[in-house]
Design a protein around this motif. Structure first.
Motif, mmCIF file in Angstrom:
data_model
loop_
_atom_site.group_PDB
_atom_site.id
_atom_site.type_symbol
_atom_site.label_atom_id
_atom_site.label_comp_id
_atom_site.label_asym_id
_atom_site.label_seq_id
_atom_site.Cartn_x
_atom_site.Cartn_y
_atom_site.Cartn_z
ATOM 1 N N GLY A 1 1.065 -1.203 0.207
ATOM 2 C CA GLY A 1 -0.048 0.146 0.134
ATOM 3 C C GLY A 1 0.666 1.096 -0.063
ATOM 4 N N PRO A 2 0.165 2.591 0.148
ATOM 5 C CA PRO A 2 0.797 3.938 -0.017
ATOM 6 C C PRO A 2 1.761 4.000 1.074
ATOM 7 C CG PRO A 2 -1.541 4.053 0.287
ATOM 8 C CD PRO A 2 -1.353 2.797 0.038
ATOM 9 N N PRO A 3 2.620 4.818 1.201
ATOM 10 C CA PRO A 3 3.204 5.298 2.567
ATOM 11 C C PRO A 3 2.585 6.219 3.494
ATOM 12 C CG PRO A 3 3.815 6.798 0.922
ATOM 13 C CD PRO A 3 3.094 5.733 0.011
ATOM 14 N N GLY A 4 2.898 6.060 4.759
ATOM 15 C CA GLY A 4 2.290 6.758 5.765
ATOM 16 C C GLY A 4 3.243 7.486 6.509
ATOM 17 N N TRP A 5 2.864 7.595 7.824
ATOM 18 C CA TRP A 5 3.914 8.444 8.771
ATOM 19 C C TRP A 5 4.034 7.714 10.040
ATOM 20 C CZ3 TRP A 5 5.438 12.524 6.236
ATOM 21 C CH2 TRP A 5 4.691 13.017 5.204
ATOM 22 N N LEU A 6 5.239 7.952 10.719
ATOM 23 C CA LEU A 6 5.929 7.329 11.823
ATOM 24 C C LEU A 6 5.886 8.623 12.817
ATOM 25 C CD1 LEU A 6 6.957 5.112 13.519
ATOM 26 C CD2 LEU A 6 9.222 5.550 12.366
ATOM 27 N N VAL A 7 5.380 8.564 14.077
ATOM 28 C CA VAL A 7 5.454 9.316 15.122
ATOM 29 C C VAL A 7 6.260 8.762 16.107
ATOM 30 C CG1 VAL A 7 4.158 10.995 16.508
ATOM 31 C CG2 VAL A 7 3.186 10.418 14.198
ATOM 32 N N THR A 8 7.329 9.428 16.539
ATOM 33 C CA THR A 8 8.092 8.982 17.726
ATOM 34 C C THR A 8 8.316 9.875 19.048
ATOM 35 O OG1 THR A 8 9.992 10.116 16.314
ATOM 36 C CG2 THR A 8 9.711 7.623 16.246
ATOM 37 N N GLY A 9 7.845 11.083 19.186
ATOM 38 C CA GLY A 9 8.119 11.920 20.074
ATOM 39 C C GLY A 9 6.838 11.709 21.214
ATOM 40 N N TYR A 10 7.285 11.747 22.541
ATOM 41 C CA TYR A 10 6.325 11.296 23.560
ATOM 42 C C TYR A 10 4.953 12.308 23.360
ATOM 43 C CZ TYR A 10 4.395 11.024 28.363
ATOM 44 O OH TYR A 10 3.362 10.730 29.387
ATOM 45 N N ASP A 11 5.275 13.613 23.481
ATOM 46 C CA ASP A 11 3.996 14.558 23.498
ATOM 47 C C ASP A 11 3.304 14.473 22.123
ATOM 48 O OD1 ASP A 11 4.879 15.700 25.913
ATOM 49 O OD2 ASP A 11 5.878 17.656 24.786
ATOM 50 N N HIS A 12 3.888 14.156 20.942
ATOM 51 C CA HIS A 12 3.084 13.975 19.608
ATOM 52 C C HIS A 12 2.269 12.486 19.886
ATOM 53 C CE1 HIS A 12 6.229 16.533 18.168
ATOM 54 N NE2 HIS A 12 5.361 17.425 18.450
ATOM 55 N N VAL A 13 2.927 11.596 20.383
ATOM 56 C CA VAL A 13 2.317 10.101 20.566
ATOM 57 C C VAL A 13 1.076 10.352 21.388
ATOM 58 C CG1 VAL A 13 2.550 7.803 21.242
ATOM 59 C CG2 VAL A 13 4.107 8.953 19.773
ATOM 60 N N ARG A 14 1.449 10.894 22.585
ATOM 61 C CA ARG A 14 0.357 10.906 23.524
ATOM 62 C C ARG A 14 -0.946 11.952 23.028
ATOM 63 N NH1 ARG A 14 -1.362 13.901 28.020
ATOM 64 N NH2 ARG A 14 -1.806 12.848 29.833
ATOM 65 N N ALA A 15 -0.606 12.784 22.372
ATOM 66 C CA ALA A 15 -1.748 13.665 21.918
ATOM 67 C C ALA A 15 -2.537 12.848 20.755
ATOM 68 C CB ALA A 15 -1.334 14.843 21.233
ATOM 69 N N ALA A 16 -1.785 12.080 19.878
ATOM 70 C CA ALA A 16 -2.383 11.227 18.985
ATOM 71 C C ALA A 16 -3.103 10.531 19.418
ATOM 72 C CB ALA A 16 -1.335 10.971 17.789
ATOM 73 N N GLY B 1 -7.393 9.306 5.246
ATOM 74 C CA GLY B 1 -7.015 7.867 4.792
ATOM 75 C C GLY B 1 -5.480 7.456 4.824
ATOM 76 N N GLU B 2 -4.590 8.450 5.188
ATOM 77 C CA GLU B 2 -3.134 7.970 5.618
ATOM 78 C C GLU B 2 -3.102 7.203 6.898
ATOM 79 O OE1 GLU B 2 -0.291 11.085 2.940
ATOM 80 O OE2 GLU B 2 -1.088 11.793 4.917
ATOM 81 N N ARG B 3 -2.110 6.316 6.760
ATOM 82 C CA ARG B 3 -2.141 5.571 8.105
ATOM 83 C C ARG B 3 -0.638 6.132 8.796
ATOM 84 N NH1 ARG B 3 -0.963 -0.264 5.200
ATOM 85 N NH2 ARG B 3 -0.231 0.965 3.463
ATOM 86 N N VAL B 4 -1.015 6.231 10.220
ATOM 87 C CA VAL B 4 0.135 6.707 11.229
ATOM 88 C C VAL B 4 0.194 5.721 12.169
ATOM 89 C CG1 VAL B 4 0.316 8.805 12.658
ATOM 90 C CG2 VAL B 4 -0.874 8.900 10.588
ATOM 91 N N LEU C 1 -1.191 1.449 15.415
ATOM 92 C CA LEU C 1 -1.537 1.884 13.867
ATOM 93 C C LEU C 1 -2.761 2.778 13.997
ATOM 94 C CD1 LEU C 1 -1.202 1.925 10.816
ATOM 95 C CD2 LEU C 1 -2.147 -0.003 10.813
ATOM 96 N N ARG C 2 -2.780 3.902 13.294
ATOM 97 C CA ARG C 2 -4.088 4.403 13.238
ATOM 98 C C ARG C 2 -4.151 4.989 11.825
ATOM 99 N NH1 ARG C 2 -4.538 2.695 17.548
ATOM 100 N NH2 ARG C 2 -4.903 3.646 19.583
ATOM 101 N N VAL C 3 -5.296 5.463 11.598
ATOM 102 C CA VAL C 3 -5.811 5.746 10.252
ATOM 103 C C VAL C 3 -6.382 7.288 10.281
ATOM 104 C CG1 VAL C 3 -6.761 5.582 8.128
ATOM 105 C CG2 VAL C 3 -6.001 3.613 9.309
ATOM 106 N N ALA C 4 -6.078 8.317 9.678
ATOM 107 C CA ALA C 4 -6.533 9.515 9.773
ATOM 108 C C ALA C 4 -8.069 9.625 9.173
ATOM 109 C CB ALA C 4 -5.761 10.641 9.037
ATOM 110 N N ARG C 5 -9.099 10.125 9.917
ATOM 111 C CA ARG C 5 -10.548 10.034 9.589
ATOM 112 C C ARG C 5 -10.600 11.408 8.695
ATOM 113 N NH1 ARG C 5 -13.879 8.639 14.808
ATOM 114 N NH2 ARG C 5 -15.416 8.826 13.203
ATOM 115 N N GLU C 6 -9.671 12.451 9.140
ATOM 116 C CA GLU C 6 -9.962 13.774 8.442
ATOM 117 C C GLU C 6 -8.626 14.223 8.329
ATOM 118 O OE1 GLU C 6 -11.414 16.954 11.170
ATOM 119 O OE2 GLU C 6 -12.438 14.946 11.769
ATOM 120 N N PRO C 7 -7.993 15.486 7.485
ATOM 121 C CA PRO C 7 -6.915 16.203 7.651
ATOM 122 C C PRO C 7 -6.785 16.594 9.053
ATOM 123 C CG PRO C 7 -8.436 16.686 5.838
ATOM 124 C CD PRO C 7 -9.233 15.937 6.586
#
Length: 423
Positions: free
Chosen positions: A57-72, A326-329, A309-315
């Motif tokens: 499938g298409p590429p997505g995104w990798l989130v590694t920082g604590y604050d960003h992961v927690r908020a996500a 639709g992008e995977r995170v 793994l998460r998928v964006a429901r909206e921008p």
């Protein structure tokens, strides 16, 4: 920063101003059993939301920082509804339609209001009151298995004798699954968590576990008991939307998460206390450190080793990076739990770390692990009793670095952990 590729830099760098933003596969190769891939550390500091290449499938995104992961983890714009939990690690071997038949939505793969409905049905089984009521039974189970450990001649595999059977028996009793069937469902659990199975093997394992649980549900309907399966069947009478397939999916999740993660956290905690510098004696003399050891193990040696793994429901935007619908995170819990912006000296195991419980190993937000208190109670009972009963416990190998750990499984931990119980 532009989202388009640029010419390669003269020297390797991941700094946003100089990086060729070409999606790369998830870093999974550890330099040692308890260290994270070095690339994760570099990405976290220089490219906290990095383009990620998926096996299909298409590429997505990798989130590694604590604050960003927690908020996500708490962001409703990121959906948990996806058919393939581990598509960021291996190619999807099963179609979405096949997955829908084999495993309908559960607490891991649903969003509100469906998730809210399912979570409410299960939450009553994991109340603080129920866990406290279960505590004496957990102590009895621990004592019995530690007696077996003490009686074993020579080196003994702690994982096989204690770490796996204790939480397995606890969750079996809570859920209403016969402990006598443990060989079957432990085998199936291992197969489902492994990332090197073929399509046919994976389909067979999923079908076998679902059929096993559906037969068990039918038996509980005829002869209910004081267990979680019977409780869900009772709830089904007042909620026709709750199907047997959903009950089976919930039972599968609880069964797997209820023993695999706890078993591996225990194995990792013992390994961390017994390897040089030996911390076992320090914690034995200060039993008040046990809860801190548990939280620090959960932080330092995060068992869900490949992230969620998460998928964006909206921008949305994470750390300045636009994410499209639709992008995977992938939210990388181990990298977040080692973030120096959140934890001092994060790559050091510190038993009395004051903020260790701020780790994200149990998640955050609506999907926070519903069994966290049960896991903590089991781990506290196990470690406290082991420290008291086995002051001379030691590793059977002179080189802890040679102890095998799971590299091709979702859950990280020792594959074996041979110990001597006496000096």
């Amino acid at each position: 920063m532009s989202g388009h590729p640029a010419d390669p830099p003269a020297a390797p760098s991941l700094h946003p101003a100089h990086t060729v933003r070409i999606p790369r596969p998830l870093p999974v190769e550890r330099p040692s059993q308890l260290d994270l891939p070095e690339e994760l550390r570099q990405l976290r500091s220089e490219l906290p939301v990095a383009p990620l290449a998926f096996p299909d499938g298409p590429p997505g995104w990798l989130v590694t920082g604590y604050d960003h992961v927690r908020a996500a983890l708490a962001d409703p714009r990121l959906s948990s509804r996806r058919p393939h939990l581990n598509s960021h690690v291996r190619a999807s071997l099963i179609t979405s339609a096949e997955m829908a038949v084999l495993r309908p939505s559960d607490l891991l793969t649903s969003d509100p209001p469906e998730h809210t409905r399912l979570r409410r049905l299960v939450a009553g089984q994991f109340t603080t009151r129920r866990i406290h009521k279960l505590a004496p039974r957990i102590q009895t189970i621990v004592d019995n298995h530690l007696d077996t450990l003490a009686a074993a001649p020579g080196p003994v595999d702690l994982m096989a004798v204690v770490a796996l059977p204790v939480p397995c028996l606890v969750i079996s009793e809570l859920l209403g699954v016969p402990f006598a069937d443990r060989d079957q469902y432990q085998r199936l659990t291992t197969e489902l968590l492994s990332l090197d199975r073929t399509r046919d093997q994976l389909l067979a394992s999923k079908a076998e576990l679902k059929n096993y649980l559906l037969h068990l549900i039918a038996a509980r309907r005829e002869q209910p008991s004081d267990d979680l399966l019977s409780g869900l069947l009772h709830a089904q009478a007042g909620d026709p939307k709750l199907t047997d397939d959903e009950i089976a999916a919930l039972a599968q999740l609880i069964l797997i998460a209820g023993h695999e993660t706890t078993a591996n956290v225990l194995g990792l905690a013992v390994l961390l206390l017994l390897r040089p510098p030996r911390l076992w004696e320090i914690v034995r003399r200060r039993p008040g450190l046990v809860d801190g050891v548990i939280e620090e193990t959960l932080r330092y040696a995060t068992v869900l080793q490949f992230g969620l793994l998460r998928v964006a429901r909206e921008p949305l935007t994470i750390a300045g990076q636009p994410i499209q619908t639709g992008e995977r995170v992938v939210l990388h819990l181990p990298a977040a739990n080692r973030d120096p912006n959140r934890f001092t000296d994060p790559d050091c195991f510190v038993p009395d770390r004051p903020d260790a419980a701020k780790h994200l190993s149990f998640g955050h937000g609506p999907h926070h692990c519903i069994g966290d208190q049960l896991a903590r109670t089991e781990l506290h009972t196990l470690l406290t009793t082991m420290l008291r009963c086995f002051p001379a416990l030691r590793l059977a190998t002179a080189d802890p670095g040679q102890i095998p750990t799971h590299t091709h499984r979702v859950v990280h931990g020792p594959a074996q952990l041979f110990v001597h119980v006496t000096a």
